[in-house]
Design an enzyme around this catalytic site. Structure first.
Site, short mmCIF file in Angstrom:
data_model
loop_
_atom_site.label_atom_id
_atom_site.label_comp_id
_atom_site.label_asym_id
_atom_site.label_seq_id
_atom_site.Cartn_x
_atom_site.Cartn_y
_atom_site.Cartn_z
N HIS A 159 37.32 -68.26 1.12
CA HIS A 159 38.36 -68.63 2.09
C HIS A 159 38.87 -70.03 1.71
O HIS A 159 38.66 -71.01 2.43
CB HIS A 159 37.76 -68.61 3.50
CG HIS A 159 38.77 -68.62 4.61
ND1 HIS A 159 40.14 -68.51 4.41
CD2 HIS A 159 38.62 -68.73 5.97
CE1 HIS A 159 40.76 -68.55 5.56
NE2 HIS A 159 39.87 -68.68 6.53
N ARG A 212 45.13 -61.48 3.04
CA ARG A 212 43.82 -61.55 3.71
C ARG A 212 43.24 -60.12 3.75
O ARG A 212 43.91 -59.19 4.17
CB ARG A 212 43.92 -62.05 5.14
CG ARG A 212 42.66 -61.71 5.93
CD ARG A 212 42.56 -62.33 7.28
NE ARG A 212 42.36 -63.75 7.18
CZ ARG A 212 41.86 -64.50 8.16
NH1 ARG A 212 41.50 -63.95 9.30
NH2 ARG A 212 41.72 -65.79 8.00
N CYS A 260 35.17 -73.22 11.34
CA CYS A 260 36.47 -72.67 10.93
C CYS A 260 37.15 -71.91 12.06
O CYS A 260 38.36 -71.76 12.05
CB CYS A 260 36.29 -71.77 9.71
SG CYS A 260 35.05 -70.48 9.96
N ASP A 300 29.53 -71.32 11.05
CA ASP A 300 30.48 -70.20 11.07
C ASP A 300 29.77 -69.05 11.80
O ASP A 300 28.55 -69.09 12.01
CB ASP A 300 30.85 -69.82 9.63
CG ASP A 300 31.92 -68.74 9.54
OD1 ASP A 300 32.58 -68.45 10.57
OD2 ASP A 300 32.11 -68.18 8.44
N ARG A 304 44.95 -76.41 9.44
CA ARG A 304 45.22 -75.20 8.65
C ARG A 304 46.71 -75.12 8.32
O ARG A 304 47.10 -74.78 7.20
CB ARG A 304 44.84 -73.92 9.43
CG ARG A 304 43.37 -73.76 9.76
CD ARG A 304 42.50 -73.62 8.54
NE ARG A 304 42.98 -72.65 7.57
CZ ARG A 304 42.92 -71.32 7.73
NH1 ARG A 304 42.41 -70.79 8.81
NH2 ARG A 304 43.36 -70.51 6.77
N GLN A 346 40.99 -72.51 4.02
CA GLN A 346 40.22 -73.13 5.11
C GLN A 346 39.56 -74.42 4.63
O GLN A 346 39.52 -75.42 5.34
CB GLN A 346 39.15 -72.14 5.59
CG GLN A 346 38.25 -72.69 6.68
CD GLN A 346 38.95 -72.88 8.02
OE1 GLN A 346 39.62 -71.98 8.49
NE2 GLN A 346 38.79 -74.05 8.64
N1 NVA Z 1 33.17 -65.87 7.87
C1 NVA Z 1 34.21 -65.57 8.82
C2 NVA Z 1 35.32 -66.56 8.66
C3 NVA Z 1 36.44 -66.38 9.65
C4 NVA Z 1 37.55 -67.37 9.46
C5 NVA Z 1 34.71 -64.17 8.60
O1 NVA Z 1 34.93 -63.78 7.46
O2 NVA Z 1 34.87 -63.44 9.60
N1 CP Z 2 39.70 -69.82 10.43
C1 CP Z 2 40.47 -68.74 10.29
O1 CP Z 2 40.72 -68.27 9.18
O2 CP Z 2 40.92 -68.22 11.45
P1 CP Z 2 41.69 -66.85 11.62
O3 CP Z 2 40.71 -65.73 11.32
O4 CP Z 2 42.13 -66.83 13.06
O5 CP Z 2 42.85 -66.80 10.67
#
Ligand code: NVA
Ligand code: CP
Length: 317
Positions: free
Chosen positions: A135, A108, A274, A233, A302, A138
């Site tokens: 992502h 990540r 998400c 989101d 998840r 997800q």
């Molecule tokens: N678009 C958000 C998704 C978090 C799971 C981010 O990248 O922060």
């Molecule tokens: N939805 C998701 O990816 O959550 P986290 O950022 O907590 O991993």
């Protein structure tokens, strides 16, 4: 042809066929039933997985960790300050070392190029746990949740409302194109998705003959009519925190509130997010806590879908 995802990475959903995506969702559903039945698994026994996190995470980190342990595997969390990568060791060198020690790597972070580089140099499957662009794990969870509610994905009217050019809208559009959904992004024009990606998704839909339709609009109220799923989101993704004031100015008309839910005209519509959510921004407290919300089923899923991804690529099947 039987589906075989052995040794395959998951960098975006672009490289997975609809059959492979369905296979992962089916596998996740059966692993969920197995966990519910209290059966301890051995599908990841003797498998070690590295979990690299440049950005914070609750769901993704916990899902990879619990999923590995449930099936007898060993997860190793590597935070951004725990390893030399990003400081004094190159991507290629770190990838080659981790590939000698681990059976699979989750990443990540910021750049999609990093997760692609890890896959290129490590020689083991690499799973994208979120980048600025995509992502994909997800989306598997979102699709399992939709299937649990409606029994199918094809023909589902899915309306994503909010920041139309982030990792979630990008990834959902790819998944929807593959799975034959009636997919909308409703966002201000300034936040429309990259037109090249929209064209690519329409091309994917046509090549897969999935029957998917992709509509990009700035009219949220019209878009949600007859929607089965409304998804939103955060307005500023991780790494974009300095943009939040400008985004609020653009995105308040795209808040998922009870008026927008009612504008679907569908009492069976479900709300997905998400998470993490900023209540009062992209979604109101009222919608978040309403009977329409399925975001905590989605969060649980998840873990089951991530388990399926690892089992399919490195598991003792
Ligand atoms: N678009 C958000 C998704 C978090 C799971 C981010 O990248 O922060
Ligand atoms: N939805 C998701 O990816 O959550 P986290 O950022 O907590 O991993």
């Amino acid at each position: 042809m039987p589906v075989n995802l052995r040794n395959r990475s998951l960098l975006t959903l672009k490289h997975h066929t609809p059959e492979e995506i369905s296979y992962l969702i089916d596998l996740a559903a059966s692993l969920k039933a197995k966990k519910r039945a209290g059966i301890k698994g051995t599908l990841l026994e003797r498998k070690n997985v590295a979990l690299i996190f440049e950005k914070p995470s609750t769901r993704t980190r916990c899902s990879f960790t619990v999923a590995a342990v449930d099936e007898g595997g060993h997860p190793e969390y590597l935070g951004k300050d725990d390893i030399h990568f990003g400081h004094k060791e190159t991507l290629a060198d770190t990838a080659r070392v981790l590939g000698r020690i681990f059976d699979g790597i989750e990443f990540r972070g910021f750049s999609q190029k990093t997760v692609e580089g890890l896959a290129k140099y490590s020689g083991v499957p690499v799973w994208n746990g979120l980048t600025d662009e995509y992502h994909p794990t997800q989306v598997l969870s979102d699709f399992l949740t939709i299937r649990e509610n409606f029994g199918h994905l094809k023909g589902i009217k899915f309306v994503y409302v909010g920041d139309g050019r982030n990792n979630m809208s990008n990834s959902l559009m790819i998944g929807a194109a593959k799975m034959g959904m009636d997919f909308y992004i409703a966002s201000p024009k300034e936040l429309f998705p990259d037109p090249d990606l929209v064209a690519e998704c329409r091309q994917i839909a046509s090549e897969c003959e999935s029957g998917a339709a992709i509509t990009i609009t700035d009219d949220a109220k019209a878009a949600v009519k007859d929607a089965d799923v409304i998804y939103t989101d955060v307005w500023a993704s991780m790494g974009e925190e300095d943009k939040i004031e400008a985004r609020k100015a653009l995105l308040y008309p795209y808040q998922v509130n009870m008026d927008l839910i009612k504008a679907t005209g569908n009492e069976n519509v479900i709300f997905l997010h998400c998470l993490p959510a900023v209540r009062g921004n992209e979604v109101t407290e009222e919608v978040f806590e309403s009977k329409y919300g399925r975001q905590f089923d989605e969060a649980e899923n998840r873990m089951h879908t991530i388990k399926a991804v690892m089992v399919a690529s490195i598991g003792n099947l």
